[in-house]
Design a protein around this motif. Structure first.
Motif, short mmCIF file in Angstrom:
data_model
loop_
_atom_site.label_atom_id
_atom_site.label_comp_id
_atom_site.label_asym_id
_atom_site.label_seq_id
_atom_site.Cartn_x
_atom_site.Cartn_y
_atom_site.Cartn_z
N SER A 1 0.76 -1.14 0.14
CA SER A 1 0.07 -0.11 0.10
C SER A 1 0.82 1.37 0.02
O SER A 1 0.36 2.33 -0.24
CB SER A 1 -0.97 -0.01 1.26
N LYS A 2 2.10 1.18 0.56
CA LYS A 2 2.98 2.38 0.58
C LYS A 2 4.26 2.00 -0.49
O LYS A 2 5.70 1.72 -0.17
CB LYS A 2 3.64 2.78 1.71
N TYR A 3 3.93 1.24 -1.71
CA TYR A 3 5.22 0.70 -2.41
C TYR A 3 6.03 1.65 -2.79
O TYR A 3 7.15 1.01 -3.18
CB TYR A 3 4.17 -0.06 -3.86
N ASP A 4 5.75 2.80 -2.92
CA ASP A 4 6.59 3.88 -3.37
C ASP A 4 7.98 4.00 -2.41
O ASP A 4 8.76 4.67 -2.78
CB ASP A 4 6.17 5.20 -3.52
N MET A 5 7.67 3.48 -1.21
CA MET A 5 8.56 3.58 -0.08
C MET A 5 9.48 2.27 0.03
O MET A 5 10.38 2.17 0.90
CB MET A 5 8.16 4.01 1.39
N ILE A 6 9.22 1.17 -0.76
CA ILE A 6 9.89 -0.04 -0.57
C ILE A 6 11.34 0.11 -0.92
O ILE A 6 12.00 -0.53 -0.24
CB ILE A 6 9.09 -0.95 -1.41
N GLY A 7 11.62 0.82 -2.00
CA GLY A 7 13.06 1.03 -2.11
C GLY A 7 13.82 1.65 -1.25
O GLY A 7 14.83 1.23 -0.85
N SER A 8 13.22 2.68 -0.69
CA SER A 8 13.90 3.54 0.28
C SER A 8 14.00 2.81 1.51
O SER A 8 15.16 2.94 2.27
CB SER A 8 13.32 4.91 0.40
N ALA A 9 13.03 1.81 1.96
CA ALA A 9 13.10 1.11 3.06
C ALA A 9 14.68 -0.01 2.91
O ALA A 9 15.17 -0.35 3.88
CB ALA A 9 11.99 0.40 3.13
N PHE A 10 14.44 -0.55 1.85
CA PHE A 10 15.55 -1.87 1.55
C PHE A 10 16.98 -1.00 1.57
O PHE A 10 18.12 -1.34 2.15
CB PHE A 10 15.39 -2.45 0.29
N ALA A 11 16.96 0.29 1.11
CA ALA A 11 18.23 0.97 1.11
C ALA A 11 18.47 1.43 2.69
O ALA A 11 19.80 1.45 2.85
CB ALA A 11 17.88 2.45 0.40
N ALA A 12 17.73 1.78 3.41
CA ALA A 12 17.79 2.23 4.84
C ALA A 12 18.37 0.61 5.44
O ALA A 12 19.19 0.83 6.41
CB ALA A 12 16.44 2.51 5.45
N ILE A 13 17.77 -0.17 5.09
CA ILE A 13 18.22 -1.38 5.69
C ILE A 13 19.61 -1.82 5.59
O ILE A 13 20.56 -2.20 6.44
CB ILE A 13 17.34 -2.67 5.43
N TRP A 14 20.08 -1.57 4.11
CA TRP A 14 21.49 -2.17 3.66
C TRP A 14 22.51 -0.90 4.16
O TRP A 14 23.45 -1.28 4.87
CB TRP A 14 21.71 -2.04 2.05
N ASN A 15 22.06 0.16 4.05
CA ASN A 15 23.13 1.42 4.59
C ASN A 15 23.33 1.24 6.06
O ASN A 15 24.12 1.65 6.68
CB ASN A 15 22.57 2.78 3.98
N GLY A 16 22.08 1.18 6.84
CA GLY A 16 22.17 1.05 8.15
C GLY A 16 22.86 -0.19 8.74
O GLY A 16 23.16 -0.04 10.07
N ALA A 17 22.97 -1.10 8.15
CA ALA A 17 23.35 -2.43 8.71
C ALA A 17 24.84 -2.25 8.65
O ALA A 17 25.28 -2.83 9.65
CB ALA A 17 23.26 -3.63 7.42
#
Length: 531
Positions: free
Chosen positions: A310-326
């Motif tokens: 429902s918030k598909y436009d934020m999926i990419g930024s979410a995965f980027a935050a996961i990778w960068n924050g790791a």
């Protein structure tokens, strides 16, 4: 049976009166006294090794993580290479390997006119449940409040990057789960009536005896049995029902709820339901879990996917935050301290790999090949941690319900945080989540009752009297857990769950060569008899 039911109610009624009449101060007094008596044990198990001024890690995580890394390499990345085979086993593709093999000639002449041929049959597979039922029974003990509360705490502490380390921990844990569940089947005991007794108590005793270390095996098995009994009463019972009641009370009005002050009544209903199931043993438990677990996982994951897309436009930024924050200091702290500590401490809800408890459920499977169930078991951490926990983390990240400056103080707050995240996209989801939490708690309790009973029967014998004694006590603790707020009791039981890791991990390391033999035997069987 009637005698045991009468005994149950004879013990339970005074406790109900106590739960009704006791003031909160009595709970606190009991909690303080118990904490004073057991604090040394809890502190020893949960001792934190300081690395920096701000980061400290519980020592119990090192054997779990290092052991998982060791098994990953020792078994040539079985957690990845064996994944498709594991799925095929659950689907039934290799069930023919467990069927009776063709008759084998042992005497006589196969030519016309020769002597009659005498034959023997290979012994058929033994056990009580199918591969799928064993998987769901073990999953029911792991998929639960840790997937909801533990993840919320972890992501709040460590940020989005904590999710990456959680996934890594899940993949590594698959190797540990493979080893312990293979051993659980290899060294199980099967009674004449088909009842199975298995788990670390048996592979520590019998497995180490085969290596000339029988004395060490008996000592390790004794302590494991004590720890699993304690863990079953606390983390696998009291904590589950306590958290479920708190959420039900909250969704029905909090302090204005009609249930406020009636935790004992909620506990009594749960105790009756649990009692009905566990009296039937692992077969009855498996029949319940093979329906509840797929249903509750499917509902939870479907809701999570709805929120995410429902918030598909934020999926990419979410995965980027996961990778960068790791790979940021905050992310690493969140992964190691937030996910592994919070997730593992809360009764090892994240994946339970290396603790040894899941091998008890898997030991009841119908199979002739121990490694086949080890392969099935490695799916557990993947489903529980890599899939379900990741879904929770993505919902929290995408909806913005992550505040490192104000993380939830406890599991109850963490559940409400997750509930609010879902509610932001699905207004009625808190009601669904409440039902899910109750089902999670119920399924965890019935599986942990089986774990505790196996430890109990190892120490006190396999008679019906000892069996029903344990089950009555377990049901009583369900009522107590819902009615009381005994933090020290639950903390002690958590410590006992993690203490299970100590004797179990020693056995896993020493018996790893036996597991490699079983794996080769199973792979050879697949090559020879697959069509």
């Amino acid at each position: 049976m009637k005698k045991y039911l009468l005994s149950f109610f004879a013990i339970l009624l005074p406790l109900l009166n106590f739960a009704q009449e006791a003031e909160k101060g009595i709970d606190q007094i009991i909690d303080e006294k118990f904490g004073w008596a057991t604090g040394w044990f809890v502190e020893a198990i949960f001792y934190q090794i300081p690395f920096t001024d701000t980061i400290s890690v519980y020592w119990v995580l090192f054997p779990l993580i290092l052991g998982a890394v060791y098994f990953t390499f020792y078994f040539n990345f079985i957690n990845f290479r064996g994944f498709l085979t594991s799925i095929n086993i659950v689907r039934g593709k290799y069930d023919h390997l467990d069927e009776d093999e063709p008759e084998l000639a042992v005497a006589g002449d196969a030519t016309p006119g020769g002597d009659a041929i005498e034959t023997i049959k290979v012994e058929n597979h033994e056990g009580e449940v199918s591969h799928f039922q064993a998987l769901t029974a073990a999953l029911s003990a792991t998929v639960g409040l840790g997937n909801i509360a533990g993840v919320a705490i972890a992501v709040s502490i460590g940020g989005a990057g904590a999710t990456f380390w959680m996934i890594i921990a899940g993949f590594l844990g698959m190797a540990s789960k493979f080893v312990e569940c293979t051993l659980g089947v290899k060294y199980r005991d099967i009674e004449d009536d088909g009842t199975v007794y298995g788990g670390p108590m048996y592979y520590l005793t019998k497995g180490l005896k085969s290596k000339g270390m029988g004395g060490l095996g008996k000592v390790l098995a004794f302590f494991f049995a004590i720890f699993v009994i304690g863990g079953s009463f606390g983390g696998g019972n009291m904590f589950q029902v306590n958290q479920a009641f708190q959420l039900v009370e909250n969704i029905t009005g909090g302090e204005q709820s009609f249930l406020h002050g009636y935790g004992w009544a909620f506990g009594l209903v749960m105790a009756v339901l649990v009692g009905i199931v566990i009296i039937g043993g692992i077969k009855k438990i498996a029949k319940v879990t093979d329906k509840i677990v797929p249903f509750m996982v499917a509902i939870y994951v479907a809701a999570a996917l709805f929120v995410i897309f429902s918030k598909y436009d934020m999926i990419g930024s979410a995965f980027a935050a996961i990778w960068n924050g790791a790979f940021s200091p905050e992310g690493i702290a969140g992964g190691a301290v937030g996910v592994l500590i919070q997730g593992f401490r809360r009764a090892a809800f994240s994946n339970e790999a290396g603790i040894g408890s899941a091998s008890i459920a898997h030991s009841a499977v119908k199979t002739k090949y121990a490694a086949s169930e080890g392969m099935v078991a490695l799916l557990e951490p993947f489903i529980d941690t890599v899939v379900v926990c990741t879904m929770t983390a993505l919902v929290l990240i995408i909806t913005g319900f992550v505040d490192p400056l104000n993380p939830p103080a406890n599991d109850a707050q963490a559940i409400l945080l997750t509930s609010s995240a879902f509610e932001s996209s699905i207004s009625w989801f808190p009601y669904v989540l409440t039902v899910a939490v109750v089902l999670f708690a119920f399924s965890s309790m019935i599986s942990w009752s089986y774990y505790g009973f196996q430890g109990w029967s190892y120490l006190f014998g396999r008679s019906k009297k000892t069996e029903y004694t344990y089950k009555v006590i377990f049901c009583i603790f369900v009522v107590i857990g819902a009615a009381a707020s005994l933090g020290s009791v639950i903390g002690f039981s958590d410590a006992m769950v993690f203490a299970m890791m100590v004797p179990n991990m020693v056995g896993l390391i020493l018996l790893a060569p036996k597991v490699k033999e079983e794996l080769k035997k199973y792979k050879d069987a697949i090559k020879e008899r697959s069509v």
